[in-house]
Design an enzyme around this catalytic site. Structure first.
Site, PDB file in Angstrom:
ATOM      1  N   ASP A   1       2.405  -7.139   6.780  1.00  0.00           N
ATOM      2  CA  ASP A   1       1.029  -7.100   6.259  1.00  0.00           C
ATOM      3  C   ASP A   1       0.919  -8.146   5.140  1.00  0.00           C
ATOM      4  O   ASP A   1       1.846  -8.925   4.916  1.00  0.00           O
ATOM      5  CB  ASP A   1       0.667  -5.692   5.769  1.00  0.00           C
ATOM      6  CG  ASP A   1       1.385  -5.338   4.478  1.00  0.00           C
ATOM      7  OD1 ASP A   1       2.313  -6.092   4.076  1.00  0.00           O
ATOM      8  OD2 ASP A   1       1.022  -4.332   3.854  1.00  0.00           O
TER       9      ASP A   1
ATOM     10  N   LYS B   1       0.746  -5.586  14.554  1.00  0.00           N
ATOM     11  CA  LYS B   1       1.181  -4.854  13.356  1.00  0.00           C
ATOM     12  C   LYS B   1       1.230  -3.352  13.630  1.00  0.00           C
ATOM     13  O   LYS B   1       2.208  -2.683  13.313  1.00  0.00           O
ATOM     14  CB  LYS B   1       0.220  -5.155  12.195  1.00  0.00           C
ATOM     15  CG  LYS B   1       0.664  -4.578  10.880  1.00  0.00           C
ATOM     16  CD  LYS B   1       0.134  -5.384   9.710  1.00  0.00           C
ATOM     17  CE  LYS B   1      -1.349  -5.233   9.503  1.00  0.00           C
ATOM     18  NZ  LYS B   1      -1.734  -4.077   8.700  1.00  0.00           N
TER      19      LYS B   1
END
Ligand code: SF4
Length: 211
Positions: A136, A118
């Site tokens: 997310d 991420k």
């Protein structure tokens, strides 16, 4: 208008100015800010980074930092001890392995302490304009409810589907718009389905139709 166009147009109307809320002025600061933001709000990170970046504006200076000092500066954010160690070590590797430059590829980014997929995606998208999207909790939830991904898809599967479905040049802003949409409209517990402009294409079974 197809579903993808409808989603893009709707999100653009709702959140025309969606962008990263993290404060940074260059790729080094972006990388450090994103490492610090794991499991912490951007607002909390923005409170400590001006002091951190003033004292340690380059990888060269940060790699020489005393751990205790960095911990003190960032102690108001979650996991600060681990994060302090990670950013010092990351600064050291950037300085020794990458000539002080932030790597522009996933493999080298993910080899840095505190950098997962991420974080790497946020850096690749924002610093290097690459066609990736960080997933997310908000992005994953909204993508599944809108039927862009399957309920049991993991983060990587959601990411791959979004990259395939949306035009490359929209991904960067889409990331922020999906986060805003998930944070302020399609919340986990009480989504505002009763006033949702995307209800016609939404596949979420437990719609919240009461105010
Ligand atoms: S209808 Fe409800 S669940 Fe579906 S996208 Fe809109 S707010 Fe989210």
């Amino acid at each position: 208008m197809n579903k993808i166009e409808l989603i893009l147009t709707t999100l653009e109307k709702m959140y025309p100015n969606a962008k990263a809320e993290l404060f940074y002025r260059n790729n080094f600061e972006l990388l450090v800010a994103v490492i610090l933001s794991a499991q912490t709000t951007d607002i909390a990170v923005n409170k400590v980074t001006p002091i951190l970046f003033k004292k340690y504006p380059t990888p060269k200076l940060l790699k020489e930092a005393v751990l205790k000092d960095v911990e003190n500066i960032i102690k108001t954010i979650g996991l600060y001890r681990t994060k302090a160690r990670n950013i010092i070590k990351t600064a050291e590797l950037i300085e020794t392995h990458h000539n002080g430059e932030i790597p522009n590829n996933r493999k080298e980014l993910e080899a840095l302490p505190g950098v997962g997929r991420k974080t790497a995606n946020v850096v690749l998208a924002n610093a290097f304009n690459q066609a990736v999207i960080a997933v997310d909790t908000h992005v994953a939830r909204v993508s599944k409810r809108l039927g862009l991904a399957k309920e049991d898809d993991d983060t990587l599967a959601v990411e791959n589907k979004l990259v395939q479905l949306f035009p490359q040049d929209k991904l960067q802003k889409l990331h922020h718009q999906l986060i805003f949409f998930g944070r302020y409209h399609c919340q986990a517990r009480k989504p505002k389905c009763y006033q949702c402009p995307l209800i016609a294409v939404c596949q979420y079974e437990n719609k919240n139709l009461l105010k």
